[in-house]
Scaffold this motif. Structure first.
Motif, PDB file in Angstrom:
ATOM      1  N   ALA A  28       7.879  -5.148  -8.585  1.00 36.25           N
ATOM      2  CA  ALA A  28       8.180  -4.759  -9.968  1.00 36.25           C
ATOM      3  C   ALA A  28       6.932  -4.750 -10.813  1.00 36.25           C
ATOM      4  O   ALA A  28       6.854  -3.829 -11.845  1.00 36.25           O
ATOM      5  CB  ALA A  28       8.958  -6.147 -10.451  1.00 36.25           C
ATOM      6  N   THR A  29       5.894  -5.487 -10.615  1.00 37.97           N
ATOM      7  CA  THR A  29       4.578  -5.239 -11.087  1.00 37.97           C
ATOM      8  C   THR A  29       3.999  -3.994 -10.965  1.00 37.97           C
ATOM      9  O   THR A  29       3.396  -3.317 -11.807  1.00 37.97           O
ATOM     10  CB  THR A  29       3.662  -6.295 -10.668  1.00 37.97           C
ATOM     11  OG1 THR A  29       4.126  -7.633 -11.264  1.00 37.97           O
ATOM     12  CG2 THR A  29       2.478  -6.098 -11.651  1.00 37.97           C
ATOM     13  N   LEU A  30       4.070  -3.683  -9.752  1.00 34.38           N
ATOM     14  CA  LEU A  30       3.535  -2.139  -9.378  1.00 34.38           C
ATOM     15  C   LEU A  30       4.087  -1.090 -10.160  1.00 34.38           C
ATOM     16  O   LEU A  30       3.469  -0.039 -10.653  1.00 34.38           O
ATOM     17  CB  LEU A  30       3.314  -2.036  -7.881  1.00 34.38           C
ATOM     18  CG  LEU A  30       2.672  -3.163  -7.044  1.00 34.38           C
ATOM     19  CD1 LEU A  30       2.510  -2.762  -5.537  1.00 34.38           C
ATOM     20  CD2 LEU A  30       1.113  -3.180  -7.581  1.00 34.38           C
ATOM     21  N   GLU A  31       5.471  -1.155 -10.082  1.00 37.09           N
ATOM     22  CA  GLU A  31       6.230  -0.020 -10.598  1.00 37.09           C
ATOM     23  C   GLU A  31       6.253  -0.058 -12.161  1.00 37.09           C
ATOM     24  O   GLU A  31       6.059   1.042 -12.929  1.00 37.09           O
ATOM     25  CB  GLU A  31       7.894  -0.316 -10.415  1.00 37.09           C
ATOM     26  CG  GLU A  31       8.102  -0.233  -9.036  1.00 37.09           C
ATOM     27  CD  GLU A  31       9.609  -0.677  -8.515  1.00 37.09           C
ATOM     28  OE1 GLU A  31      10.175  -1.219  -9.539  1.00 37.09           O
ATOM     29  OE2 GLU A  31      10.111  -0.217  -7.328  1.00 37.09           O
ATOM     30  N   GLU A  77       0.806  -1.307  -0.150  1.00 33.25           N
ATOM     31  CA  GLU A  77       0.102   0.020   0.233  1.00 33.25           C
ATOM     32  C   GLU A  77       0.843   1.399  -0.017  1.00 33.25           C
ATOM     33  O   GLU A  77       0.588   2.184  -0.744  1.00 33.25           O
ATOM     34  CB  GLU A  77      -1.017   0.002   1.156  1.00 33.25           C
ATOM     35  CG  GLU A  77      -1.777   1.279   1.226  1.00 33.25           C
ATOM     36  CD  GLU A  77      -2.865   1.249   2.589  1.00 33.25           C
ATOM     37  OE1 GLU A  77      -2.566   2.143   3.109  1.00 33.25           O
ATOM     38  OE2 GLU A  77      -3.639   0.143   2.436  1.00 33.25           O
ATOM     39  N   PRO A  78       1.774   1.369   0.777  1.00 31.91           N
ATOM     40  CA  PRO A  78       2.471   2.813   0.877  1.00 31.91           C
ATOM     41  C   PRO A  78       3.192   2.896  -0.381  1.00 31.91           C
ATOM     42  O   PRO A  78       3.289   4.105  -1.019  1.00 31.91           O
ATOM     43  CB  PRO A  78       3.470   2.349   2.033  1.00 31.91           C
ATOM     44  CG  PRO A  78       3.118   1.250   2.833  1.00 31.91           C
ATOM     45  CD  PRO A  78       2.257   0.469   1.932  1.00 31.91           C
ATOM     46  N   LEU A  79       3.819   1.840  -0.915  1.00 34.58           N
ATOM     47  CA  LEU A  79       4.236   1.935  -2.372  1.00 34.58           C
ATOM     48  C   LEU A  79       3.506   2.438  -3.567  1.00 34.58           C
ATOM     49  O   LEU A  79       3.783   3.153  -4.180  1.00 34.58           O
ATOM     50  CB  LEU A  79       5.056   0.686  -3.016  1.00 34.58           C
ATOM     51  CG  LEU A  79       5.663   0.601  -4.285  1.00 34.58           C
ATOM     52  CD1 LEU A  79       6.791   1.456  -4.519  1.00 34.58           C
ATOM     53  CD2 LEU A  79       6.358  -0.987  -4.579  1.00 34.58           C
ATOM     54  N   LEU A  80       2.389   1.932  -3.563  1.00 40.04           N
ATOM     55  CA  LEU A  80       1.241   2.212  -4.477  1.00 40.04           C
ATOM     56  C   LEU A  80       0.799   3.728  -4.396  1.00 40.04           C
ATOM     57  O   LEU A  80       0.639   4.455  -5.416  1.00 40.04           O
ATOM     58  CB  LEU A  80       0.195   1.297  -4.469  1.00 40.04           C
ATOM     59  CG  LEU A  80      -0.114   0.125  -5.336  1.00 40.04           C
ATOM     60  CD1 LEU A  80      -1.388  -0.557  -5.022  1.00 40.04           C
ATOM     61  CD2 LEU A  80      -0.167   0.566  -6.930  1.00 40.04           C
ATOM     62  N   GLU A  94       2.918   5.767  -2.854  1.00 38.64           N
ATOM     63  CA  GLU A  94       3.870   6.866  -3.603  1.00 38.64           C
ATOM     64  C   GLU A  94       4.009   6.831  -5.041  1.00 38.64           C
ATOM     65  O   GLU A  94       4.134   7.872  -5.737  1.00 38.64           O
ATOM     66  CB  GLU A  94       5.352   6.403  -3.074  1.00 38.64           C
ATOM     67  CG  GLU A  94       6.391   7.035  -3.455  1.00 38.64           C
ATOM     68  CD  GLU A  94       7.635   6.382  -3.064  1.00 38.64           C
ATOM     69  OE1 GLU A  94       8.805   6.836  -3.311  1.00 38.64           O
ATOM     70  OE2 GLU A  94       7.740   5.491  -2.146  1.00 38.64           O
ATOM     71  N   LEU A  95       3.885   5.720  -5.577  1.00 39.60           N
ATOM     72  CA  LEU A  95       3.881   5.588  -7.289  1.00 39.60           C
ATOM     73  C   LEU A  95       2.884   6.385  -7.790  1.00 39.60           C
ATOM     74  O   LEU A  95       3.126   7.227  -8.837  1.00 39.60           O
ATOM     75  CB  LEU A  95       3.793   4.194  -7.782  1.00 39.60           C
ATOM     76  CG  LEU A  95       5.146   3.313  -7.389  1.00 39.60           C
ATOM     77  CD1 LEU A  95       4.642   1.858  -7.616  1.00 39.60           C
ATOM     78  CD2 LEU A  95       6.394   3.652  -7.905  1.00 39.60           C
ATOM     79  N   LEU A  96       1.653   6.414  -7.223  1.00 43.83           N
ATOM     80  CA  LEU A  96       0.398   6.971  -7.913  1.00 43.83           C
ATOM     81  C   LEU A  96       0.344   8.494  -7.617  1.00 43.83           C
ATOM     82  O   LEU A  96       0.166   9.465  -8.476  1.00 43.83           O
ATOM     83  CB  LEU A  96      -0.724   6.206  -7.658  1.00 43.83           C
ATOM     84  CG  LEU A  96      -0.905   4.722  -8.050  1.00 43.83           C
ATOM     85  CD1 LEU A  96      -2.237   4.304  -7.846  1.00 43.83           C
ATOM     86  CD2 LEU A  96      -0.644   4.553  -9.412  1.00 43.83           C
ATOM     87  N   ASP A  97       0.992   8.882  -6.333  1.00 40.35           N
ATOM     88  CA  ASP A  97       0.971  10.308  -6.067  1.00 40.35           C
ATOM     89  C   ASP A  97       1.990  10.785  -6.863  1.00 40.35           C
ATOM     90  O   ASP A  97       2.070  12.287  -7.368  1.00 40.35           O
ATOM     91  CB  ASP A  97       1.226  10.411  -4.441  1.00 40.35           C
ATOM     92  CG  ASP A  97       0.073  10.397  -3.699  1.00 40.35           C
ATOM     93  OD1 ASP A  97      -0.743  10.773  -4.146  1.00 40.35           O
ATOM     94  OD2 ASP A  97       0.191  10.242  -2.533  1.00 40.35           O
TER      95      ASP A  97
END
Length: 463
Positions: free
Chosen positions: A433-436, A348-351, A353-356
């Motif tokens: 890797a998939t989320l990135e 969740e924190p990574l998603l 950060e990536l989307l923000d």
């Protein structure tokens, strides 16, 4: 391209919520197989399944063989019997397991074939519950604007999307709609406490206008899907609980999407800290390996039926199907064994950060979500929040972004039934890797869309 399958599809297949003229003219992508967080079409092209099928392939596409073993064993032993006056071991075991996983006090389960049936089951139970307690006038439902609760006729009455409702009105279920929790669009959205108070005040006013003695239940999703992952302000659900208790109204948490790890817990009510009277569920229960849903029921609501003061006048042939129940049990075992919910919470924190990080693109207005359930709202102007409407929205989503995202191998949701949004809901087993990769594809596609918009003066922000 498989010309034979394309020809057969054009001649015989009616797709769901699809422009059939486009299908007949151009054909459609035919998804042939899946692996992990990816699917492959008949031409061998790989796509990230960034929507988990339709918010339901929670375990991804790599557990079919294991789950098929459980299904085959059940088919060999007992392929079918009903839950009408008799029961069978898988349904009993699954009901007990769901009661164990559910919020405290929700101890009984009624099984259905899917989500819309679960929603209608909740309404029927609410009506009969109130009748058993001497309040037969309680039949109305309070739901939220733009919410999607299904398209069968009873569930459709609760659905707040006008384009889905209008062709089929009037409905047999009386429903009224209150504001949803889109802070980005609400006049009080900048202050969570003021937003909460305004939303709850509207619910109170609606109950007063309709007459509390006529309202059977209030139904809402923990995080609303339609409109784009609409988060509730802190205290909102607790406020709904207090209002419903004070007015004798049953509180229903529609978790057809949010249950089974989508927002990081078994049920959304657990993540957001509230206690509903009933929970509807479906989709992720079996990881989409079998169509199945159901209704979790509190002991208080079940009491008149268990005591024999009322018989629940409802039943579905395939509700609690023994093969489906065996598949659900196998899926839950994988959830637990592979710590799938922990993966969602870690991601969740990574998603976020990536989307923000996409907010630097001029057409990105709002980013919101939780767990593996996120939306990006698109705007003409970030400062004024001016939205895309009509032909402009259609151009942005269908003519530009659909091709850009699809061409880069990402399946996600583009929706303009409210303000235009992109939704991302990857399988709960997705890795970093998939989320990135998802975020990178989004950046590339949105950048192209913003550049193309600047080339069209008629789409620039209104002066």
């Amino acid at each position: 391209m498989d010309n034979r399958l394309q020809s057969l599809a054009k001649q015989h297949l009616m797709l769901h919520f699809t422009d059939m003229a486009a299908l007949v003219a151009e054909g459609t992508t035919i998804i042939d197989r899946g692996e992990g967080c990816h699917v492959f079409d008949t031409d061998g092209r790989r796509y990230i399944d960034g929507l988990s099928g339709l918010y339901c392939v929670n375990l991804g596409h790599s557990h079919g063989e294991e789950i098929a073993t459980a299904a085959a064993e059940q088919m060999a032993r007992l392929p079918f019997t009903t839950n009408w006056t008799v029961a069978h071991p898988p349904a009993i075991e699954l009901a007990a397991k769901l009661a164990e996983l559910a919020p405290a006090g929700l101890e009984r389960v009624f099984f259905t074939s899917g989500g819309a049936e679960a929603v209608e089951s909740a309404w029927k139970m609410a009506v009969q519950f109130h009748r058993a307690n001497g309040e037969p006038a309680r039949r109305k439902v309070i739901a939220r604007q733009d919410a999607y609760h299904g398209v069968t006729m009873g569930a459709l009455a609760m659905t707040g999307l006008e384009e889905c409702r209008t062709p089929f009105e009037p409905f047999g279920v009386p429903a009224v709609h209150v504001a949803n929790t889109n802070a980005y669009r609400h006049p009080e959205g900048a202050d969570p406490a003021r937003l909460r108070d305004a939303l709850l005040a509207e619910v109170e006013a609606t109950i007063e206008r309709e007459g509390a003695e006529t309202v059977a239940m209030l139904i809402a999703e923990p995080v609303q899907n339609a409109g784009g992952c609409l988060m509730p302000p802190d205290g909102y659900w607790q406020g709904l609980r207090e209002i419903c208790d004070r007015h004798g109204i049953l509180l229903v948490s529609d978790e057809v999407i949010c249950a089974f790890g989508r927002i990081g817990t078994w049920f959304g009510a657990q993540r957001l800290g509230y206690e509903p009277d009933m929970i509807t569920f479906a989709k992720g229960l079996t990881g989409a390996h079998f169509p199945m849903g159901g209704l979790l029921i509190s002991e208080r609501v079940a009491e008149p039926f268990v005591e024999g003061r009322e018989m629940y006048l409802h039943g579905i042939t395939f509700g609690g199907h023994p093969v489906g129940a065996a598949v659900a049990l196998a899926s839950i075992e994988i959830f637990e064994r592979d710590a799938v919910l922990d993966n969602v919470m870690a991601n969740e924190p990574l998603l976020r950060e990536l989307l923000d990080g996409l907010r630097d693109i001029p057409i990105v207005g709002d980013v919101r979500g939780i767990g593996h359930f996120w939306a990006i709202e698109l705007v003409r102007d970030q400062e004024t929040r001016e939205t895309f409407e009509g032909p402009a929205a259609e151009w942005l989503l269908k003519d530009v972004l659909s091709a850009e995202l699809w061409g880069r191998g990402l399946i996600c949701r583009l929706d303009d039934r409210t303000e235009p949004i992109i939704q991302i809901a990857p399988p709960l087993v997705a890795d970093t890797a998939t989320l990135e990769e998802i975020a990178q594809i989004l950046r590339e596609a949105l950048t192209v869309a913003a550049e193309r918009m600047s080339e069209r003066p008629e789409l620039s922000p209104t002066a």
